[in-house]
Enzyme design. Sequence first.
Site, PDB file in Angstrom:
ATOM      1  N   ASN A   7     -57.565 -12.737  16.150  1.00  0.00           N
ATOM      2  CA  ASN A   7     -57.172 -14.088  15.789  1.00  0.00           C
ATOM      3  C   ASN A   7     -57.402 -14.956  17.028  1.00  0.00           C
ATOM      4  O   ASN A   7     -56.594 -14.956  17.949  1.00  0.00           O
ATOM      5  CB  ASN A   7     -55.695 -14.082  15.377  1.00  0.00           C
ATOM      6  CG  ASN A   7     -55.212 -15.442  14.918  1.00  0.00           C
ATOM      7  OD1 ASN A   7     -55.928 -16.441  15.027  1.00  0.00           O
ATOM      8  ND2 ASN A   7     -53.990 -15.489  14.421  1.00  0.00           N
ATOM      9  N   ARG A  91     -59.824 -13.582  11.764  1.00  0.00           N
ATOM     10  CA  ARG A  91     -59.163 -14.634  11.003  1.00  0.00           C
ATOM     11  C   ARG A  91     -59.959 -15.916  11.251  1.00  0.00           C
ATOM     12  O   ARG A  91     -60.198 -16.292  12.395  1.00  0.00           O
ATOM     13  CB  ARG A  91     -57.740 -14.812  11.497  1.00  0.00           C
ATOM     14  CG  ARG A  91     -57.084 -15.981  10.849  1.00  0.00           C
ATOM     15  CD  ARG A  91     -55.774 -16.334  11.494  1.00  0.00           C
ATOM     16  NE  ARG A  91     -55.198 -17.459  10.788  1.00  0.00           N
ATOM     17  CZ  ARG A  91     -54.451 -18.383  11.370  1.00  0.00           C
ATOM     18  NH1 ARG A  91     -54.165 -18.303  12.642  1.00  0.00           N
ATOM     19  NH2 ARG A  91     -53.966 -19.379  10.666  1.00  0.00           N
ATOM     20  N   HIS A 180     -52.617 -20.613   5.051  1.00  0.00           N
ATOM     21  CA  HIS A 180     -51.745 -19.427   4.980  1.00  0.00           C
ATOM     22  C   HIS A 180     -52.128 -18.529   3.789  1.00  0.00           C
ATOM     23  O   HIS A 180     -51.302 -17.763   3.299  1.00  0.00           O
ATOM     24  CB  HIS A 180     -50.257 -19.799   4.783  1.00  0.00           C
ATOM     25  CG  HIS A 180     -49.630 -20.495   5.950  1.00  0.00           C
ATOM     26  ND1 HIS A 180     -48.713 -21.505   5.783  1.00  0.00           N
ATOM     27  CD2 HIS A 180     -49.745 -20.309   7.283  1.00  0.00           C
ATOM     28  CE1 HIS A 180     -48.314 -21.937   6.967  1.00  0.00           C
ATOM     29  NE2 HIS A 180     -48.923 -21.224   7.907  1.00  0.00           N
ATOM     30  N   GLY A 210     -42.725 -20.541   8.583  1.00  0.00           N
ATOM     31  CA  GLY A 210     -42.777 -20.220  10.014  1.00  0.00           C
ATOM     32  C   GLY A 210     -42.706 -21.519  10.787  1.00  0.00           C
ATOM     33  O   GLY A 210     -41.969 -22.434  10.386  1.00  0.00           O
ATOM     34  N   ARG A 241     -44.123 -30.861  12.228  1.00  0.00           N
ATOM     35  CA  ARG A 241     -44.978 -31.667  11.335  1.00  0.00           C
ATOM     36  C   ARG A 241     -44.152 -32.307  10.226  1.00  0.00           C
ATOM     37  O   ARG A 241     -43.232 -31.682   9.704  1.00  0.00           O
ATOM     38  CB  ARG A 241     -46.058 -30.785  10.698  1.00  0.00           C
ATOM     39  CG  ARG A 241     -47.101 -30.309  11.682  1.00  0.00           C
ATOM     40  CD  ARG A 241     -48.136 -29.435  11.011  1.00  0.00           C
ATOM     41  NE  ARG A 241     -48.425 -28.289  11.855  1.00  0.00           N
ATOM     42  CZ  ARG A 241     -48.831 -27.113  11.415  1.00  0.00           C
ATOM     43  NH1 ARG A 241     -49.023 -26.910  10.117  1.00  0.00           N
ATOM     44  NH2 ARG A 241     -49.065 -26.128  12.248  1.00  0.00           N
ATOM     45  N   GLU A 384     -50.426 -10.469   7.899  1.00  0.00           N
ATOM     46  CA  GLU A 384     -51.776 -10.997   7.754  1.00  0.00           C
ATOM     47  C   GLU A 384     -52.815 -10.081   8.406  1.00  0.00           C
ATOM     48  O   GLU A 384     -53.921  -9.922   7.905  1.00  0.00           O
ATOM     49  CB  GLU A 384     -51.850 -12.409   8.345  1.00  0.00           C
ATOM     50  CG  GLU A 384     -51.092 -13.402   7.476  1.00  0.00           C
ATOM     51  CD  GLU A 384     -50.655 -14.651   8.212  1.00  0.00           C
ATOM     52  OE1 GLU A 384     -51.266 -15.688   8.002  1.00  0.00           O
ATOM     53  OE2 GLU A 384     -49.691 -14.589   8.997  1.00  0.00           O
TER      54      GLU A 384
HETATM   55  P1  ADP Z   1     -45.616 -18.984  13.419  1.00  0.00           P
HETATM   56  O1  ADP Z   1     -45.806 -19.927  12.290  1.00  0.00           O
HETATM   57  O2  ADP Z   1     -45.880 -19.614  14.752  1.00  0.00           O
HETATM   58  O3  ADP Z   1     -46.248 -17.628  13.226  1.00  0.00           O
HETATM   59  P2  ADP Z   1     -43.108 -17.611  12.904  1.00  0.00           P
HETATM   60  O4  ADP Z   1     -43.512 -17.106  11.588  1.00  0.00           O
HETATM   61  O5  ADP Z   1     -42.845 -16.642  13.987  1.00  0.00           O
HETATM   62  O6  ADP Z   1     -44.047 -18.748  13.457  1.00  0.00           O
HETATM   63  O7  ADP Z   1     -41.768 -18.474  12.671  1.00  0.00           O
HETATM   64  C1  ADP Z   1     -41.153 -19.199  13.689  1.00  0.00           C
HETATM   65  C2  ADP Z   1     -39.881 -19.816  13.128  1.00  0.00           C
HETATM   66  O8  ADP Z   1     -39.023 -18.737  12.696  1.00  0.00           O
HETATM   67  C3  ADP Z   1     -39.085 -20.628  14.141  1.00  0.00           C
HETATM   68  O9  ADP Z   1     -38.621 -21.828  13.542  1.00  0.00           O
HETATM   69  C4  ADP Z   1     -37.900 -19.721  14.410  1.00  0.00           C
HETATM   70  O10 ADP Z   1     -36.761 -20.453  14.733  1.00  0.00           O
HETATM   71  C5  ADP Z   1     -37.711 -19.064  13.071  1.00  0.00           C
HETATM   72  N1  ADP Z   1     -36.839 -17.889  13.181  1.00  0.00           N
HETATM   73  C6  ADP Z   1     -37.069 -16.711  13.792  1.00  0.00           C
HETATM   74  N2  ADP Z   1     -35.958 -15.922  13.731  1.00  0.00           N
HETATM   75  C7  ADP Z   1     -35.026 -16.633  13.056  1.00  0.00           C
HETATM   76  C8  ADP Z   1     -33.677 -16.391  12.656  1.00  0.00           C
HETATM   77  N3  ADP Z   1     -33.058 -15.253  12.941  1.00  0.00           N
HETATM   78  N4  ADP Z   1     -33.037 -17.361  11.952  1.00  0.00           N
HETATM   79  C9  ADP Z   1     -33.650 -18.531  11.666  1.00  0.00           C
HETATM   80  N5  ADP Z   1     -34.904 -18.812  12.015  1.00  0.00           N
HETATM   81  C10 ADP Z   1     -35.580 -17.894  12.694  1.00  0.00           C
END
Ligand code: ADP
Length: 405
Positions: A7, A91, A180, A210, A241, A384
């Site tokens: 990626n 990717r 996604h 995410g 965003r 993914e």
């Molecule tokens: P990306 O889109 O960059 O791959 P991720 O899928 O890792 O991101 O998601 C990141 C988000 O997940 C952040 O907003 C983070 O706060 C949230 N997150 C991770 N663990 C928790 C948790 N235990 N409770 C709430 N939100 C969480």
Amino acid sequence: MKVLVLNSGSSSIKYQFIETSTYSVLAKGQVERIGMDDAILTHVREDGDTVKISGEILDHNIAIEYVIAILLSKNHGVIKDKSEIEAVGHRVVHGGETFSDSVLITDEVIEKIRENIELAPLHNPHNLRGILACKRLLPDTPQVAVFDTAFHQKMPEYAFIYGLPYELYKKYKIRRYGFHGTSHRYVSKRASEILGLPIEQLRIITAHLGNGCSMSAVKFGVSIDTTMGFTPLEGLLMGTRSGDLDPAVILYIMSKEGLTMSEINALLNKHSGLLGISGVSSDMREIISEMKNGNQRAKLAFEVFCYRIKKYIGAYAAAMGGVDAIVFTAGIGENSPDVRKKVCEGLEFLGIKIDDEKNDSPEKEKIITTDDSKVKVLVIPTNEELVIALDTAEIVSKSKVMAEK
Ligand code: ADP
């Protein structure tokens, strides 16, 4: 088959080396700060052995050279010869209207990916750099491109056409693409496996939450609508965003604040969303903890975030003529019982009954509705990289069979 999944971003490359017959991740890691003299390669082997190397890595070519070298390394590696990398899966963010499936990379495919750079100027050039570097470093190894947009390419025209002059679609390909896709495809398929029902019989709403967030209406295995649009800015509220917005607001802000194109772009992409509303953070963990401490703007950001997901559940249930399952995935979807509970609150009329104990339980993959809930709500960790590896193995195996014929 042993597949190297890449990626490639602007200044980082994430990788996983996967044995597809057992789904094992033999090694994974990332190169960060590409272009700097203090770039970092972090490499983790299946047995937990971890190594961090820092040094000058000026471009994607050198970064991938490092990745191959560490896979081969005596102390931290997992292979003895380059030829054990049987295929590479990349990717690629934007496949435009050209790609509705993953493809074996040929010179023609590279050209098409290049043509789609205009649609994803922040991503496709870097994805392409990764592909070209592998072509140079592993000239005999087949490569496959897996597109974020591909799963959504079967959307009906009425779901992807914007209410703009039609010529603009023809001239500039302005339409909903959605992103996604690999994640929506994986979790919808996994949901059908968990429920023990063929995907061809299920109407599933998938919520990938995410840093970027999107939802998809997956009817009988096909994405018939999705919240992200021409770019990943549309739809749900995200970390930074804005998501859906009256387009006139943009013109109004630009004239009131005297903003340039790049300033308004930054405002919508980097300073809005959870961060913009709360003024606290783009990270859902901090939003929730601030909200629980009584911060009203954090509470508002949380409410806007959940409300918009709820609205799209209603919309997609209508679009599919019903809903059988809802899937939560990605950082927030997988880890936040608070978000899942708030989103599903008040949806009992649709046949959704959340079981609080299941929602709060530590299992990673689970059904969180009561046994008598008509609609099943699931939590499924997205994967993914595995999808990219499996697509790559399948396409490469098929192409070998064809070549032998
Ligand atoms: P990306 O889109 O960059 O791959 P991720 O899928 O890792 O991101 O998601 C990141 C988000 O997940 C952040 O907003 C983070 O706060 C949230 N997150 C991770 N663990 C928790 C948790 N235990 N409770 C709430 N939100 C969480």
